[in-house]
Scaffold this motif. Structure first.
Motif, short mmCIF file in Angstrom:
data_model
loop_
_atom_site.label_atom_id
_atom_site.label_comp_id
_atom_site.label_asym_id
_atom_site.label_seq_id
_atom_site.Cartn_x
_atom_site.Cartn_y
_atom_site.Cartn_z
N LEU A 136 0.76 -1.10 0.12
CA LEU A 136 -0.05 0.06 0.08
C LEU A 136 0.80 1.25 -0.07
O LEU A 136 0.52 2.26 -0.67
N THR A 157 -3.00 6.75 6.58
CA THR A 157 -4.01 5.66 6.15
C THR A 157 -5.36 5.96 6.69
O THR A 157 -5.69 6.79 7.68
N ASN A 272 -4.49 4.38 1.02
CA ASN A 272 -3.21 5.26 1.54
C ASN A 272 -4.14 6.73 1.20
O ASN A 272 -4.39 7.11 0.28
#
Length: 288
Positions: A136, A157, A272
């Motif tokens: 990610l 995040t 993300n």
């Protein structure tokens, strides 16, 4: 320099429209995501690309130079997509998850998504929950589904809890004669323990939990597959620790009654914040 293509795509739309809001509309992402992507690209390149005022946006000389190189590449990609696109949603959904999470949780959601959007290619990258965070961060996937707590998750995040679960110890009752039931963590130490490898969030969590009880966990077997752990437990090689959602009532393995219950954990969906979310990923998120 390792810079995700999506950052250049956001830059291109802002540079050609000279509007963060218009770029947001065309990319089907939020204006804050557009702004964050531009800031991330500027930080990575070490140059200011736009001059922002209350009413207008202007390219800096560095921004104009970058646009001359980015524009042909993005236009070629857009032309390729146009050749393949129609009225239905197309593109690619990139998901990172472990094989256990895919098989026992995500497969039904993949089925629903594929039925709703058959023209979207679904790319699944298998990795541990720790490895998925790295995917990610590098922009190699749009979303990950992993276990929480996860020591590798950073601050940039967005997390959505999908499911609570407990880890359980299971064994074939015909293979082990337990002296005391329910068992304590200390009692379990007398039997061979089968666990995931030390590079997994599950192992981190179990080592920590046993340490809180002043016990040093010494597994007999460490593997990278929960399914294989269950196979070994079925033939009597030890006691496996697995997520409770993996065990069916018809399985020969049965949960071992415990005096101490392992703390609950969660399956989480993670994005993300530094990267825009694709339209396919947004549709997948709507399933939850």
């Amino acid at each position: 320099m390792d810079i995700n293509l999506e950052l250049y795509k956001v830059f291109y739309y802002v540079a050609t429209t000279l509007s963060f809001s218009e770029a947001s509309r065309q990319l089907f992402i939020s204006q804050s995501a557009v702004s964050q992507s531009v800031k991330t690209l500027e930080k990575k390149l070490g140059h200011t690309l736009f001059i922002r005022s209350t009413k207008k946006v202007f390219l800096t000389p560095e921004g104009e130079l970058l646009l001359r190189h980015v524009k042909p590449a993005i236009q070629m990609l857009d032309e390729g997509e146009s050749l393949l696109s129609g009225d239905t949603l197309k593109g690619q959904l990139r998901i990172g998850a472990s094989d256990t999470i895919c098989r026992y949780f995500l497969i039904e959601y993949f089925r629903k998504f594929h039925q709703a959007y058959p023209d979207v290619r679904v790319k699944v990258t298998n990795s541990t929950s720790i490895g998925c965070v790295e995917l990610l961060e590098k922009g190699q996937v749009d979303l990950i589904v992993c276990n929480s707590p996860n020591s590798r998750l950073g601050t940039h995040t967005r997390v959505q809890i999908l499911k609570d679960f407990h880890d359980i110890f299971v064994a074939d009752p015909n293979c082990f004669a337990f002296r005391h039931l329910p068992c304590s963590f200390s009692d379990l130490m007398q039997y061979p323990i089968l666990m995931l490898s030390s590079k997994s969030t599950t192992s981190e969590y179990l080592y920590h939990t046993f340490a809180l009880h002043d016990l040093k966990l010494l597994p007999e077997v460490e593997l990278n597959s929960n399914d294989l752990l269950m196979d070994l437990a079925r033939i009597g090689l030890g006691i496996a620790c697995i997520p409770d959602y993996m065990l069916s009532p018809a399985d020969s393995l049965k949960p071992i009654p415990m005096t101490e219950v392992l703390p609950s954990r969660q399956l989480i969906m993670v994005q993300n914040d530094n990267l825009p979310v694709s339209q396919a990923a947004e549709r997948f998120l709507e399933l939850f």
